[in-house]
Design an enzyme around this catalytic site. Structure first.
Site, mmCIF file in Angstrom:
data_model
loop_
_atom_site.group_PDB
_atom_site.id
_atom_site.type_symbol
_atom_site.label_atom_id
_atom_site.label_comp_id
_atom_site.label_asym_id
_atom_site.label_seq_id
_atom_site.Cartn_x
_atom_site.Cartn_y
_atom_site.Cartn_z
ATOM 1 N N ASP A 116 4.885 -3.241 -10.551
ATOM 2 C CA ASP A 116 5.353 -4.608 -10.433
ATOM 3 C C ASP A 116 6.773 -4.740 -9.915
ATOM 4 O OD1 ASP A 116 2.891 -5.355 -11.320
ATOM 5 O OD2 ASP A 116 3.501 -5.324 -13.422
ATOM 6 N N HIS A 119 4.015 -0.023 1.726
ATOM 7 C CA HIS A 119 2.755 0.593 1.291
ATOM 8 C C HIS A 119 1.899 1.067 2.473
ATOM 9 C CE1 HIS A 119 0.966 -3.565 1.709
ATOM 10 N NE2 HIS A 119 -0.075 -2.857 2.080
ATOM 11 N N SER A 145 -1.426 -6.799 6.132
ATOM 12 C CA SER A 145 -0.231 -6.480 5.357
ATOM 13 C C SER A 145 0.795 -5.806 6.250
ATOM 14 C CB SER A 145 -0.551 -5.661 4.113
ATOM 15 O OG SER A 145 -1.360 -4.575 4.433
#
Ligand SMILES: *[C@@H]1O[C@H](CO)[C@@H](O)[C@H](O)[C@H]1NC(C)=O
Ligand SMILES: *[C@@H]1O[C@H](CO)[C@@H](O)[C@H](O)[C@H]1NC(C)=O
Length: 381
Positions: free
Chosen positions: A238, A173, A314
């Site tokens: 998900d 991401h 992240s």
């Protein structure tokens, strides 16, 4: 580990208690790296795709409402689905892009991933759990030394880890939002902390230790980037969560010690049931922040923990240190990638987790192939 960190009194106390706990829980038993049968993931065909637009906004936070229970209910992926998820896009520095389909030659059973659809609307952000137990790492002797020296900063704002001479592992991401490449992905650079002054200014500043030894980032351009189709097809939803990882190849070797990747053992066999990672958390600009915490739950593809973390962390490599029987040495390996925050509403009782993507045998085979360019060197996870 205690001596190298400066932290607030309460955190230091907690750290000391935790380490004491480890020592007393079994001085003769060594947590040992298991050996895994690693499948073979081989490219079969590569096609040129249209140049991407690079118009997505880099969103450092991935939020999902599908927690461990929801993930555990996903049906097993079929072999064909796995082949789709492990296929990948490669982005080059000139903006061109290819898609490579892969074949998988030994299938280890998985219990991954299907879209469950449900997505909570109301979310509370509580990545800092109760008290903040993160430690800023100060002083060039530590920042420039292993293992902290393997943490690098991405120009899109995330953290990455050096996993080979020219390769950096991070979260997908940070590069791609599931639909498009993010702004900045084409001119992606990786930042290495270096001391600002060659010598001198060695004194410590009691008021603000981070000012005693000034560090700055030195940047290296990224030559190409691999993102698995599992992330792109999953649109960051998900199922995509399981594939939130990317590998960057630098234009030139970084010449630092790197940390190898390894297949993620179950959280239950990790030393102290605990993981570690260091990242460039947004709320502490310019600091490398180290933390460790317990694994609370796991699925085949994800580790759930309540490590304190902020978005810039992240992409950090999640590592553990275990005994390597073959070499009779302790070895740290990256076993996962810190992805982000998940908020889960379980029958009206809100629960939140920070999530790390596990390096499964399949992912190990794929990432190792991206690094080594052959599968013969990728058979021991
Ligand atoms: C972009 O770079 C790749 C890899 O170096 C090369 O194969 C490709 O031909 C280049 N494309 C263009 C349009 O220059
Ligand atoms: C230490 O840092 C503080 C700012 O946090 C600064 O005001 C002070 O002058 C510094 N002291 C030295 C000796 O550099």
């Amino acid at each position: 580990m205690i001596l190298i960190m400066r932290a607030s009194g309460v955190s230091t106390l907690i750290l000391l208690l935790c380490i004491k706990g480890v020592i007393t829980s079994g001085p003769h038993w060594k947590p040992t790296w298991p050996t895994y049968k690693v499948p073979v993931v081989l490219p079969q065909s590569t096609v040129l795709l249209a140049k991407p637009d690079f118009d997505a906004k880099a969103n450092l936070e991935v939020i999902s409402s599908c927690g461990p229970v929801c993930h555990k209910h996903f049906p097993l992926p079929t072999v064909n689905e796995l082949k789709e998820y492990m296929s990948y896009e490669t982005l080059y520095a000139n903006g061109s892009r290819t898609e490579t389909n892969v074949g998988i030659y030994v299938i280890n059973s998985g219990d991954g991933s299907q879209n469950s659809g449900s997505r909570g609307k109301s979310r509370r952000k509580r990545q800092i759990y109760g008290y903040d137990s993160r430690f800023s790492i100060f002083g060039k002797d530590f920042l420039l030394n292993y293992p902290f020296s393997t943490s690098v900063k991405l120009s899109t704002g995330c953290t990455g880890t050096l996993v080979a001479e020219k390769h950096v592992l991070t979260a997908a991401h940070c590069i791609h939002d599931g639909k498009n490449y993010v702004k900045g992905a084409q001119k992606l650079r990786v930042g290495f902390l270096k001391p600002k002054l060659k010598d001198g200014n060695k004194g410590t500043n009691q008021t603000n230790p981070s000012l005693s030894e000034k560090m700055k980032f030195q940047w290296i351009r990224v030559k190409r980037t691999h993102v698995p189709k599992g992330w792109i097809k999953g649109n960051g939803n998900d199922i995509g969560m399981d594939y939130d990882y990317a590998l960057l190849e630098l234009k030139k070797p970084h010449k630092r010690k790197f940390m190898k990747i390894g297949v993620s053992p179950s959280g239950k066999v990790l030393p102290g049931g605990r993981i570690h990672f260091s990242g460039y958390d947004n709320d502490r600009p310019g600091n490398l922040v180290y933390r460790f915490c317990d694994v609370k739950d796991e699925t085949y593809d994800l580790l759930y923990q309540q490590c304190d973390a902020q978005p810039g962390a992240s992409g950090s490599g999640v590592y553990v240190r275990m005994w390597k029987r073959q070499s009779q040495k302790w070895e740290r390996k990256i076993i996962g990638i810190f992805s982000g925050h998940q908020w889960v509403d379980q029958h009206g009782s809100p629960q939140d987790f920070n999530v790390a993507v596990r390096i499964t045998p399949l992912k190990y085979a794929q990432i190792c192939f991206w690094i080594r360019g052959n599968y013969m060197d990728c058979r021991d996870g």
